[in-house]
Design an enzyme around this catalytic site. Sequence first.
Site, PDB file in Angstrom:
ATOM      1  N   ASP A 245       0.942  -0.968  -0.056  1.00  0.00           N
ATOM      2  CA  ASP A 245      -0.050  -0.084  -0.137  1.00  0.00           C
ATOM      3  C   ASP A 245       1.068   1.168  -0.282  1.00  0.00           C
ATOM      4  O   ASP A 245       1.578   1.319   0.097  1.00  0.00           O
ATOM      5  CB  ASP A 245      -0.825  -0.081   0.989  1.00  0.00           C
ATOM      6  CG  ASP A 245      -2.138   1.242   0.906  1.00  0.00           C
ATOM      7  OD1 ASP A 245      -2.564   1.991   0.162  1.00  0.00           O
ATOM      8  OD2 ASP A 245      -2.821   1.102   1.917  1.00  0.00           O
TER       9      ASP A 245
ATOM     10  N   ASP B 258      -7.532  -6.178   0.407  1.00  0.00           N
ATOM     11  CA  ASP B 258      -6.756  -7.035   1.683  1.00  0.00           C
ATOM     12  C   ASP B 258      -8.015  -6.713   3.201  1.00  0.00           C
ATOM     13  O   ASP B 258      -8.967  -5.790   2.662  1.00  0.00           O
ATOM     14  CB  ASP B 258      -5.763  -6.743   1.971  1.00  0.00           C
ATOM     15  CG  ASP B 258      -6.251  -4.511   1.661  1.00  0.00           C
ATOM     16  OD1 ASP B 258      -6.361  -4.518   3.554  1.00  0.00           O
ATOM     17  OD2 ASP B 258      -6.569  -3.817   0.542  1.00  0.00           O
TER      18      ASP B 258
ATOM     19  N   CYS C 188     -14.258 -27.000  10.010  1.00  0.00           N
ATOM     20  CA  CYS C 188     -13.134 -25.959   9.368  1.00  0.00           C
ATOM     21  C   CYS C 188     -12.119 -26.567   9.642  1.00  0.00           C
ATOM     22  O   CYS C 188     -11.751 -27.709  10.539  1.00  0.00           O
ATOM     23  CB  CYS C 188     -12.728 -24.333  10.322  1.00  0.00           C
ATOM     24  SG  CYS C 188     -11.317 -23.767  10.279  1.00  0.00           S
TER      25      CYS C 188
ATOM     26  N   CYS D  70      -8.755 -26.146   9.651  1.00  0.00           N
ATOM     27  CA  CYS D  70      -7.698 -25.319  10.297  1.00  0.00           C
ATOM     28  C   CYS D  70      -6.353 -26.196  11.076  1.00  0.00           C
ATOM     29  O   CYS D  70      -6.741 -27.351  11.049  1.00  0.00           O
ATOM     30  CB  CYS D  70      -7.853 -23.938  10.003  1.00  0.00           C
ATOM     31  SG  CYS D  70      -7.890 -23.612  11.984  1.00  0.00           S
TER      32      CYS D  70
ATOM     33  N   CYS E 245      -8.116 -25.657  14.606  1.00  0.00           N
ATOM     34  CA  CYS E 245      -9.308 -26.831  14.741  1.00  0.00           C
ATOM     35  C   CYS E 245      -9.234 -28.262  14.677  1.00  0.00           C
ATOM     36  O   CYS E 245      -9.748 -28.922  15.304  1.00  0.00           O
ATOM     37  CB  CYS E 245     -10.317 -25.843  13.957  1.00  0.00           C
ATOM     38  SG  CYS E 245     -11.535 -24.463  14.374  1.00  0.00           S
TER      39      CYS E 245
ATOM     40  N   HIS F 218      -7.034 -19.309  12.772  1.00  0.00           N
ATOM     41  CA  HIS F 218      -8.537 -19.681  12.066  1.00  0.00           C
ATOM     42  C   HIS F 218      -8.792 -18.984  11.664  1.00  0.00           C
ATOM     43  O   HIS F 218      -9.412 -19.012  10.343  1.00  0.00           O
ATOM     44  CB  HIS F 218      -8.963 -19.808  13.457  1.00  0.00           C
ATOM     45  CG  HIS F 218     -10.101 -20.860  13.527  1.00  0.00           C
ATOM     46  ND1 HIS F 218     -11.202 -21.172  12.672  1.00  0.00           N
ATOM     47  CD2 HIS F 218     -11.542 -19.420  13.504  1.00  0.00           C
ATOM     48  CE1 HIS F 218     -11.730 -21.227  12.352  1.00  0.00           C
ATOM     49  NE2 HIS F 218     -12.421 -19.816  12.984  1.00  0.00           N
TER      50      HIS F 218
HETATM   51 ZN   LIG Z   1     -10.712 -23.657  12.474  1.00  0.00          ZN
END
Ligand SMILES: [Zn+2]
Length: 432
Positions: free
Chosen positions: A120, A327, A365, A367, A370, A396
């Site tokens: 930016d 973003d 999820c 991730c 998780c 997450h």
């Molecule tokens: Zn997660």
Amino acid sequence: MHPDQSATRHELVDGRIAGLDELSPRPLQLGFVPHASLPRRLGRSGVITTPHGTIKTPAFVAVGTKATVKAVLPESIAALGAQAVLANAFHLYLQPGADIIEAAGGLGRFMNWPGPTFTDSGGFQVMSLGVGFKKILAMNTDGLEDDDVIATGKTRLAQVDEDGVTFTSHLDGSQHRFTPEISMQIQHRLGADILFAFDECTTLMNTRSYQERSVARTQRWAARCLAEHLRLTRERAQPYQAVFAVVQGAQFEDLRRQAARDLVSLRTEGSGFDGYGIGGALEKDNLGTIVRWVCEELPENKARHLLGISEPDDVFIAIENGVDTFDCVSPSRVARNAAVYSARGRFNVNAAPSRRNFAPIDENCDCYTCAHYTQAYLHHLFKAREMVASTLCTIHNERFVVRLVDDIRASIQAGSFFDFKMDFLGRYYASS
Ligand SMILES: [Zn+2]
């Protein structure tokens, strides 16, 4: 798995992320190829090609303001499927300085991030010093004629003039000056793949007449940025760095459309901008409308980036109205305050219901957090003020947004965007 969900994930080799040294052949310009679009809407999917790899769009660009996504390793950001990182020229200019990052081999190498990078211009941050953004937005400005308003108790730290902006560092009180040319020089040295032209970022509180003068000035600055960018590109012989113009114009349709048309038609030595950013004050209620006005004026074969977005549901509105990349600082910012996203909406993992909940944040999820940690553990970490709480929740939340945008991209290609949107938002808001 939908073929489009095989978004690049970078592998670790000997502790470094693979691909860091593999630059694509130097392209002559930033590539953008649209692949599929929404019926009777501006939304589309496509691919942006940069020297550091491709970005499948629409795409979420993780915010790494100071060359780090706060609280997480770049390896984690790569592992959760983020395709690109956006850093901030203003912050990196003040600390550590563009010369250090240039000497390190550029932003990506400095922070061990092998993929595409954005910077930016710093315009927003510099202007924010001038007005104390957050506070001024809460002020009652009925009948206000004067644009020279600043929040109570704030000292004006930036002064805008025709040539540029003079500002005082919030770090040590030292005086600095940004002009369009200086911003381009800093961003070239930082070495990101996609740079933004230096613009004046106004607030919704500025008067119509000030917005008109500001848009005209941003246009003149854009022309200077483009000329300096072309000079630096010739002089430096680096992998190609692309520059996006930023469309301002606040909440005024005629100003937004005219600003977009003027920037599209701008040419220096036959070259125009590689893409366009949509900047300035956007509220939830007018986000889609403003994005649509601008995107209707932009050419189909150039990428469009929305600078800053607030919440996951805004992602649908932005993409539907033509944004390719955006973003968003929220996933990491709110994670550090224990707020986590789930398919059923956002909640605070440090609140009472999570104290004895031995399930993950979101059962569906995929991730790292998780897969390995419970809400009860995260709740404990926040209560005990342990830093790893921010790390785990940021992983997450970033994955949540990356996956959401992956799913949106797949739905555009499959022709099921509107069904997916109804389904997702129905569940996301069901409990609120
Ligand atoms: Zn997660």
